[in-house]
Design an enzyme around this catalytic site. Structure first.
Site, PDB file in Angstrom:
ATOM      1  N   TYR A 193     -12.049 104.775 -41.670  1.00 15.71           N
ATOM      2  CA  TYR A 193     -12.548 103.578 -42.036  1.00 15.71           C
ATOM      3  C   TYR A 193     -12.118 102.511 -40.953  1.00 15.71           C
ATOM      4  O   TYR A 193     -12.524 101.391 -40.653  1.00 15.71           O
ATOM      5  CB  TYR A 193     -12.217 103.182 -43.592  1.00 15.71           C
ATOM      6  CG  TYR A 193     -12.897 102.209 -44.164  1.00 15.71           C
ATOM      7  CD1 TYR A 193     -14.187 102.476 -44.305  1.00 15.71           C
ATOM      8  CD2 TYR A 193     -12.320 101.178 -44.561  1.00 15.71           C
ATOM      9  CE1 TYR A 193     -15.180 101.398 -45.071  1.00 15.71           C
ATOM     10  CE2 TYR A 193     -13.067  99.874 -45.377  1.00 15.71           C
ATOM     11  CZ  TYR A 193     -14.448 100.208 -45.546  1.00 15.71           C
ATOM     12  OH  TYR A 193     -15.124  99.139 -46.085  1.00 15.71           O
ATOM     13  N   LYS A 195     -11.744  94.300 -43.628  1.00 12.73           N
ATOM     14  CA  LYS A 195     -11.815  94.208 -45.115  1.00 12.73           C
ATOM     15  C   LYS A 195     -10.700  93.456 -45.768  1.00 12.73           C
ATOM     16  O   LYS A 195     -10.660  92.571 -46.371  1.00 12.73           O
ATOM     17  CB  LYS A 195     -12.176  95.307 -45.824  1.00 12.73           C
ATOM     18  CG  LYS A 195     -13.379  96.060 -45.824  1.00 12.73           C
ATOM     19  CD  LYS A 195     -14.675  95.205 -46.266  1.00 12.73           C
ATOM     20  CE  LYS A 195     -15.820  95.755 -46.479  1.00 12.73           C
ATOM     21  NZ  LYS A 195     -17.140  94.879 -46.637  1.00 12.73           N
TER      22      LYS A 195
HETATM   23  P1  NAD Z   1     -26.215  98.245 -46.744  1.00  7.11           P
HETATM   24  O1  NAD Z   1     -26.293  99.201 -45.397  1.00  7.11           O
HETATM   25  O2  NAD Z   1     -27.205  98.614 -47.716  1.00  7.11           O
HETATM   26  O3  NAD Z   1     -25.914  96.891 -46.592  1.00  7.11           O
HETATM   27  C1  NAD Z   1     -25.170  96.267 -45.537  1.00  7.11           C
HETATM   28  C2  NAD Z   1     -26.042  95.040 -45.345  1.00  7.11           C
HETATM   29  O4  NAD Z   1     -25.362  94.142 -44.314  1.00  7.11           O
HETATM   30  C3  NAD Z   1     -27.347  95.510 -44.656  1.00  7.11           C
HETATM   31  O5  NAD Z   1     -28.329  94.824 -45.280  1.00  7.11           O
HETATM   32  C4  NAD Z   1     -27.492  94.946 -43.230  1.00  7.11           C
HETATM   33  O6  NAD Z   1     -28.660  94.515 -42.907  1.00  7.11           O
HETATM   34  C5  NAD Z   1     -26.504  93.602 -43.205  1.00  7.11           C
HETATM   35  N1  NAD Z   1     -25.960  93.378 -42.020  1.00  7.11           N
HETATM   36  C6  NAD Z   1     -25.285  93.843 -41.073  1.00  7.11           C
HETATM   37  N2  NAD Z   1     -24.945  92.950 -40.058  1.00  7.11           N
HETATM   38  C7  NAD Z   1     -25.604  91.964 -40.429  1.00  7.11           C
HETATM   39  C8  NAD Z   1     -26.003  90.752 -39.740  1.00  7.11           C
HETATM   40  N3  NAD Z   1     -25.339  90.423 -38.438  1.00  7.11           N
HETATM   41  N4  NAD Z   1     -26.379  89.880 -40.235  1.00  7.11           N
HETATM   42  C9  NAD Z   1     -26.813  89.694 -41.580  1.00  7.11           C
HETATM   43  N5  NAD Z   1     -26.710  91.017 -42.122  1.00  7.11           N
HETATM   44  C10 NAD Z   1     -26.215  91.857 -41.720  1.00  7.11           C
HETATM   45  O7  NAD Z   1     -24.793  99.065 -47.332  1.00  7.11           O
HETATM   46  P2  NAD Z   1     -24.076  98.735 -48.604  1.00  7.11           P
HETATM   47  O8  NAD Z   1     -23.090  99.716 -48.882  1.00  7.11           O
HETATM   48  O9  NAD Z   1     -24.804  98.029 -49.835  1.00  7.11           O
HETATM   49  O10 NAD Z   1     -22.919  97.510 -48.076  1.00  7.11           O
HETATM   50  C11 NAD Z   1     -22.970  96.121 -48.744  1.00  7.11           C
HETATM   51  C12 NAD Z   1     -21.462  95.743 -48.676  1.00  7.11           C
HETATM   52  O11 NAD Z   1     -20.773  96.605 -49.694  1.00  7.11           O
HETATM   53  C13 NAD Z   1     -20.725  95.840 -47.376  1.00  7.11           C
HETATM   54  O12 NAD Z   1     -19.791  94.682 -47.227  1.00  7.11           O
HETATM   55  C14 NAD Z   1     -20.003  97.243 -47.498  1.00  7.11           C
HETATM   56  O13 NAD Z   1     -18.734  97.185 -46.732  1.00  7.11           O
HETATM   57  C15 NAD Z   1     -19.568  97.059 -49.141  1.00  7.11           C
HETATM   58  N6  NAD Z   1     -19.028  98.050 -49.708  1.00  7.11           N
HETATM   59  C16 NAD Z   1     -19.687  99.441 -49.494  1.00  7.11           C
HETATM   60  C17 NAD Z   1     -19.135 100.386 -50.201  1.00  7.11           C
HETATM   61  C18 NAD Z   1     -20.116 101.814 -50.150  1.00  7.11           C
HETATM   62  O14 NAD Z   1     -19.282 102.770 -50.359  1.00  7.11           O
HETATM   63  N7  NAD Z   1     -21.089 101.780 -49.716  1.00  7.11           N
HETATM   64  C19 NAD Z   1     -18.005 100.425 -50.871  1.00  7.11           C
HETATM   65  C20 NAD Z   1     -17.266  99.252 -50.998  1.00  7.11           C
HETATM   66  C21 NAD Z   1     -17.997  98.094 -50.298  1.00  7.11           C
END
Ligand code: NAD
Length: 263
Positions: free
Chosen positions: A157, A164
């Site tokens: 990570y 984060k």
């Molecule tokens: P996802 O890939 O569907 O969403 C990430 C989003 O970030 C995408 O829509 C992407 O277009 C956007 N993004 C990236 N760069 C960008 C920029 N420059 N400007 C605007 N938008 C931008 O994946 P997700 O898992 O739904 O992620 C959403 C959030 O949840 C993130 O912060 C991720 O770190 C967090 N998260 C995910 C998990 C997991 O296991 N999937 C767990 C905890 C937290």
């Protein structure tokens, strides 16, 4: 369905497809009567996001890149034109270069990639909060998504864990500044879920099933659980909660020593 969000308007940032956490949250908020606007990154994602946004009767669908001030200016100008004032923002945006999400953190982290991850994944929440607060004369709720890799070492990570940690600290400082305006600011620390972002982490594909095995509740983190926490924080039910990082991860964060490891 219900009316916990009736009369509330807000912005959803970070839907890339129907597996996105932002989409799980958006559909739950819409089912409770919220009026929604969506931003998406770049034209290529519009094809995926438009039908989703339309299915919940979104009032606005606009491109926005959080690294680009002009695009953020334009997006928030549109938002103000359409909604006037807003009540909540869901910030569900993160990015780090794939080559840094594997192997040695100390050897593989470069200055440029580190700063990019910090910019998109941490600073963007500060910027969004500043812009959103101007549209929240009656108070409101800002939420972001984070992960346990900020507090503990999760293999691969790496840079994202450091970003984060900054995001969670920023959540507390933003909450301090906006508290007097009755704007609440919180982070949801979700367990590993099967999304596009998870696939970008080396070994990420196994992370959700491994986490389920070692969690207190022996199951993967559900979208319903994460969206339910978002609903609580965005609605008036969350009235007294701010500056908080809420773990929604089947209890994985609370485990010291997993019970069913070999040896
Ligand atoms: P996802 O890939 O569907 O969403 C990430 C989003 O970030 C995408 O829509 C992407 O277009 C956007 N993004 C990236 N760069 C960008 C920029 N420059 N400007 C605007 N938008 C931008 O994946 P997700 O898992 O739904 O992620 C959403 C959030 O949840 C993130 O912060 C991720 O770190 C967090 N998260 C995910 C998990 C997991 O296991 N999937 C767990 C905890 C937290």
């Amino acid at each position: 369905t219900g009316d916990l969000m009736k009369g509330k308007k807000g912005l959803i940032m970070g839907v890339a497809n129907s597996s996105s956490i932002a989409w799980g949250i958006a559909s739950q908020l819409a089912a409770q009567g919220a009026e929604l606007a969506f931003t998406y990154l770049g034209e290529s994602l519009e094809r995926r996001v438009r039908p989703l946004a339309e299915s919940v009767g979104a009032k606005l669908l606009i491109p926005a890149d959080v690294t680009d001030d002009a695009s953020m200016d334009a997006a928030f100008a549109e938002l103000e034109k359409t909604f006037g004032t807003i009540d909540f923002v869901v910030h569900s945006v993160a990015f780090a270069n794939k080559d840094e999400l594997k192997g040695s953190f100390v050897d593989n982290t470069t200055r440029d990639s580190f700063l990019l991850a910090m910019n998109i994944s941490a600073f963007s929440f500060v910027d969004v909060s500043k812009r959103a607060a101007k549209l929240m004369p009656n108070g409101g709720s800002l939420i972001t998504l984070t992960y346990l890799g900020s507090e503990r070492v999760i293999p691969n990570y790496n840079t994202m864990g450091v970003a984060k940690a900054a995001l969670e600290a920023a959540t507390r400082y933003i909450a301090r500044d906006l508290g007097p305006k009755n704007i609440r600011v919180n982070a949801i620390s979700a367990g590993a879920m099967r999304t596009l972002s998870l696939a970008g982490i080396s070994g990420g594909r196994g992370l959700h099933s491994k986490s389920a095995r070692f969690s207190l509740i022996k199951e993967e983190t559900s979208m319903e659980g994460v969206a339910g926490a978002a609903l609580w924080l965005c609605s008036d039910l969350g009235r007294s909660t701010t500056g908080e990082v809420v773990h929604v991860d089947a209890g994985f964060h609370a485990v010291g020593l997993p019970e069913d490891i070999e040896g």
